[in-house]
Design a protein around this motif. Sequence first.
Motif, PDB file in Angstrom:
ATOM      1  N   ARG A 151      -9.974  10.261   1.465  1.00  0.00           N
ATOM      2  CA  ARG A 151      -9.114   9.119   1.131  1.00  0.00           C
ATOM      3  C   ARG A 151      -9.734   8.275   0.033  1.00  0.00           C
ATOM      4  NH1 ARG A 151      -4.959   5.995   2.598  1.00  0.00           N
ATOM      5  NH2 ARG A 151      -5.174   3.723   2.506  1.00  0.00           N
ATOM      6  N   HIS A 152     -11.054   8.063   0.091  1.00  0.00           N
ATOM      7  CA  HIS A 152     -11.743   7.259  -0.919  1.00  0.00           C
ATOM      8  C   HIS A 152     -12.784   8.121  -1.626  1.00  0.00           C
ATOM      9  CE1 HIS A 152      -9.850   3.559   0.368  1.00  0.00           C
ATOM     10  NE2 HIS A 152     -10.221   3.787   1.616  1.00  0.00           N
ATOM     11  N   ARG A 203       2.544   4.971  -1.033  1.00  0.00           N
ATOM     12  CA  ARG A 203       1.975   6.308  -1.098  1.00  0.00           C
ATOM     13  C   ARG A 203       1.948   6.793  -2.546  1.00  0.00           C
ATOM     14  NH1 ARG A 203       4.559   9.543   4.097  1.00  0.00           N
ATOM     15  NH2 ARG A 203       3.780   8.108   5.717  1.00  0.00           N
ATOM     16  N   TRP A 204       1.214   7.897  -2.769  1.00  0.00           N
ATOM     17  CA  TRP A 204       1.024   8.405  -4.125  1.00  0.00           C
ATOM     18  C   TRP A 204       2.331   8.822  -4.779  1.00  0.00           C
ATOM     19  CZ3 TRP A 204      -1.960   8.243  -8.114  1.00  0.00           C
ATOM     20  CH2 TRP A 204      -3.300   7.902  -7.949  1.00  0.00           C
ATOM     21  N   HIS A 240      -4.895  18.618  -4.126  1.00  0.00           N
ATOM     22  CA  HIS A 240      -5.384  19.209  -2.874  1.00  0.00           C
ATOM     23  C   HIS A 240      -5.649  20.713  -2.992  1.00  0.00           C
ATOM     24  CE1 HIS A 240      -4.851  15.522  -0.574  1.00  0.00           C
ATOM     25  NE2 HIS A 240      -3.702  15.350  -1.209  1.00  0.00           N
ATOM     26  N   ASP A 275       0.833  -1.207   0.000  1.00  0.00           N
ATOM     27  CA  ASP A 275       0.000   0.000   0.000  1.00  0.00           C
ATOM     28  C   ASP A 275       0.869   1.259   0.000  1.00  0.00           C
ATOM     29  OD1 ASP A 275      -2.261   1.540  -0.048  1.00  0.00           O
ATOM     30  OD2 ASP A 275      -2.602   1.466   2.115  1.00  0.00           O
TER      31      ASP A 275
END
Length: 415
Positions: free
Chosen positions: A313-314, A134-135, A307, A132
Amino acid sequence: MARAYDGLDDDELDAEPETPWKMLLPMIINALMSIGVYLTTVRLIPKLRDKFIKANLFGIDMSKTTQDKVPEAIGVVCGCMFLITMFLFIPIPFSDTLTGGQFPHHEFVELIAALLSICCMLLLGFADDVLDLRWRHKLLLPTVASLPLLMVYYVNYNSTTIVVPKPFREYLGMTVNLGILYYVYMGMLAVFCTNAINILAGVNGLEVGQSIVIAASILLFNFVEVDAKTWTHQMSIYFMMPYIATSAALLKHNWYPSKVFVGDTFCYLSGMTFAVVGILGHFSKTTLLFFIPQVFNFLYSVPQLFHLVPCPRHRLPKFNSKTDKLEMSCTRFNVRDVGCVGRMILYLFRAFGLIKWHAKGDEVITNNFTLINLVLKLKGPTHEAKLTSILIGIQIACTCLAFAIRYPLAHHFYD
């Protein structure tokens, strides 16, 4: 010495014409292998389902009333079967030169480098599903995986000259040499293709469905062009047929109600495969034309991705268990917390009717900025299977538009 050609357009190096049979036989073998890998993959996925769950690689479908465990990252099975098929196929296009004649080293190196980049992306995608990431890592991974591809392009061609569209030739001339910027462009293409599919996701069958439509579009384009251009379009066909076969097997199990989740692995595999054939086939702009919905979804998502507007988050659609339908998901924020650029974007989106807007004082509620939520805003609550069909229908319609731009309209910009 490399010969100059338009890397950003679809011009290619001149190649010696091949006999129809010499071109056709590897394609027939590739098609037969694709049928075989489809039949194998469609039977293999259910057998591995419990193994993924046992390894804690599973998720819960948030758009269902049941809480059954659904195996995650099954895209790695699809990717492995695709690579195995391509590895077995490697000798076929070069069979006539293995026993004598001049071996086409450039073509062989391109094929190997393409497989290496796809293999790296499959590995990194699976690591993302397990760890998982990070971006910022999601942006770095495709760049790293594309390096073998860019190195082979540099050694074989190193041509960074592009043909200027007719309206700009008066100011820029007939051609422009982009230099290092062209390699930056190709690296960014790999990053975009992998992540564009990944952010247009969240409903059963959508990731695989849109990827199959894109792959079929690339396959059709290469069949149209293969008479005039030899190796590069043949290689694209060799990649697309097994890819479509393995993806179709995955779609059978991922369609509503999904028995497996594809994971980021499949999105990365798909994006890198499309970037590979687009870069080595010298039709990168045409490849991007087949990504029109993904380009729109990315531009529409930019305010939240960067942002400028608060991003949860989803951003998946909201499931209504009473109606068994999906509704657009929303985000709530204080308008005072949004900067000047964010407010300007919100104003434009409201003016064009692209977002739901409900304000109470300084508090604002809007839908999340994804194409999925936009469709739900325009159509209203929709069953998940029907929503996926609508989105794939949009993908097909945009493919028709892409072909219209590529052929009838392109002559207005290029000779």
